[in-house]
Design a protein around this motif. Structure first.
Motif, short mmCIF file in Angstrom:
data_model
loop_
_atom_site.label_atom_id
_atom_site.label_comp_id
_atom_site.label_asym_id
_atom_site.label_seq_id
_atom_site.Cartn_x
_atom_site.Cartn_y
_atom_site.Cartn_z
N GLY A 5 -13.78 13.30 -7.92
CA GLY A 5 -13.32 11.92 -7.74
C GLY A 5 -12.32 11.79 -6.60
N LEU A 6 -12.36 10.67 -5.90
CA LEU A 6 -11.47 10.42 -4.78
C LEU A 6 -10.13 9.87 -5.23
CD1 LEU A 6 -13.90 8.78 -2.22
CD2 LEU A 6 -13.02 11.11 -2.20
N THR A 7 -9.06 10.37 -4.65
CA THR A 7 -7.73 9.84 -4.89
C THR A 7 -7.64 8.49 -4.18
OG1 THR A 7 -6.72 12.00 -5.14
CG2 THR A 7 -5.26 10.22 -4.44
N ARG A 18 8.87 -14.55 6.07
CA ARG A 18 9.33 -13.72 4.94
C ARG A 18 8.42 -12.53 4.79
NH1 ARG A 18 9.53 -16.96 -0.19
NH2 ARG A 18 10.27 -14.96 -0.91
N GLU A 19 8.98 -11.45 4.31
CA GLU A 19 8.21 -10.24 4.03
C GLU A 19 8.28 -9.97 2.53
OE1 GLU A 19 8.84 -5.61 4.96
OE2 GLU A 19 8.71 -6.91 6.72
N VAL A 20 7.14 -9.73 1.93
CA VAL A 20 7.07 -9.44 0.49
C VAL A 20 6.49 -8.04 0.33
CG1 VAL A 20 6.03 -10.11 -1.70
CG2 VAL A 20 6.74 -11.88 -0.07
N THR A 21 7.14 -7.23 -0.47
CA THR A 21 6.66 -5.88 -0.75
C THR A 21 6.25 -5.79 -2.22
OG1 THR A 21 8.18 -4.98 0.90
CG2 THR A 21 7.27 -3.43 -0.70
N LEU A 22 5.03 -5.37 -2.44
CA LEU A 22 4.52 -5.20 -3.80
C LEU A 22 4.28 -3.72 -4.05
CD1 LEU A 22 1.94 -8.12 -3.77
CD2 LEU A 22 4.27 -8.17 -4.64
N SER A 23 4.33 -3.32 -5.29
CA SER A 23 4.15 -1.92 -5.64
C SER A 23 2.69 -1.59 -5.89
CB SER A 23 4.95 -1.58 -6.90
OG SER A 23 6.32 -1.74 -6.66
N GLY A 24 2.28 -0.44 -5.43
CA GLY A 24 0.97 0.11 -5.74
C GLY A 24 1.16 1.37 -6.57
N ARG A 25 0.06 2.02 -6.87
CA ARG A 25 0.14 3.23 -7.69
C ARG A 25 -0.90 4.21 -7.19
NH1 ARG A 25 -2.23 5.20 -12.80
NH2 ARG A 25 -3.83 3.60 -12.64
N ALA A 26 -0.48 5.43 -6.96
CA ALA A 26 -1.42 6.48 -6.57
C ALA A 26 -2.18 6.95 -7.80
CB ALA A 26 -0.69 7.66 -5.95
N VAL A 27 -3.51 6.95 -7.70
CA VAL A 27 -4.37 7.44 -8.78
C VAL A 27 -4.94 8.77 -8.28
CG1 VAL A 27 -6.38 6.99 -10.22
CG2 VAL A 27 -4.91 5.08 -9.50
N LEU A 28 -4.35 9.86 -8.75
CA LEU A 28 -4.73 11.19 -8.29
C LEU A 28 -5.99 11.66 -9.01
CD1 LEU A 28 -1.21 12.87 -8.18
CD2 LEU A 28 -2.42 11.66 -6.36
N ARG A 29 -6.97 12.05 -8.21
CA ARG A 29 -8.22 12.54 -8.77
C ARG A 29 -8.54 13.88 -8.14
NH1 ARG A 29 -10.65 6.63 -8.28
NH2 ARG A 29 -9.80 5.78 -10.20
N GLY A 30 -9.75 14.34 -8.29
CA GLY A 30 -10.12 15.68 -7.88
C GLY A 30 -10.02 15.96 -6.39
N SER A 31 -9.98 14.93 -5.54
CA SER A 31 -9.91 15.16 -4.10
C SER A 31 -8.51 15.51 -3.63
CB SER A 31 -10.42 13.93 -3.33
OG SER A 31 -9.56 12.82 -3.55
N THR A 32 -7.52 15.41 -4.50
CA THR A 32 -6.14 15.73 -4.16
C THR A 32 -5.81 17.14 -4.59
OG1 THR A 32 -5.50 13.44 -4.44
CG2 THR A 32 -3.73 15.05 -4.49
N ARG A 33 -5.33 17.91 -3.64
CA ARG A 33 -4.93 19.28 -3.96
C ARG A 33 -3.61 19.25 -4.68
NH1 ARG A 33 -3.78 24.28 0.11
NH2 ARG A 33 -3.26 25.74 -1.53
N ARG A 34 -3.56 19.86 -5.82
CA ARG A 34 -2.33 19.92 -6.61
C ARG A 34 -1.88 21.37 -6.71
NH1 ARG A 34 -4.43 16.07 -11.52
NH2 ARG A 34 -5.42 14.60 -10.13
N GLY A 35 -0.59 21.52 -6.52
CA GLY A 35 -0.04 22.86 -6.72
C GLY A 35 0.18 23.67 -5.53
#
Length: 54
Positions: free
Chosen positions: A6-8, A37-54
């Motif tokens: 899965g893609l991150t 005006r500038e508006v900043t909204l929050s996103g969220r990283a959804v880590l899946r198999g394409s992201t190297r962990r560790g």
């Protein structure tokens, strides 16, 4: 059709983006001389198999 592994992705608050865009458009229409005006909204990283962990 999915990707393996899965893609991150960055999950974006699309409903809030639309609501903010419309609010800012209406404000700009009512008060065209106001500063930009500038508006900043929050996103969220959804880590899946394409992201190297560790």
């Amino acid at each position: 059709m999915g990707f393996e592994p899965g893609l991150t992705v960055i999950e974006q608050p699309v409903a809030e983006i639309g609501a903010q865009a419309m609010r800012l458009l209406f404000e700009r229409t009512a008060h065209p001389d106001q500063p930009v005006r500038e508006v900043t909204l929050s996103g969220r990283a959804v880590l899946r198999g394409s992201t190297r962990r560790g």
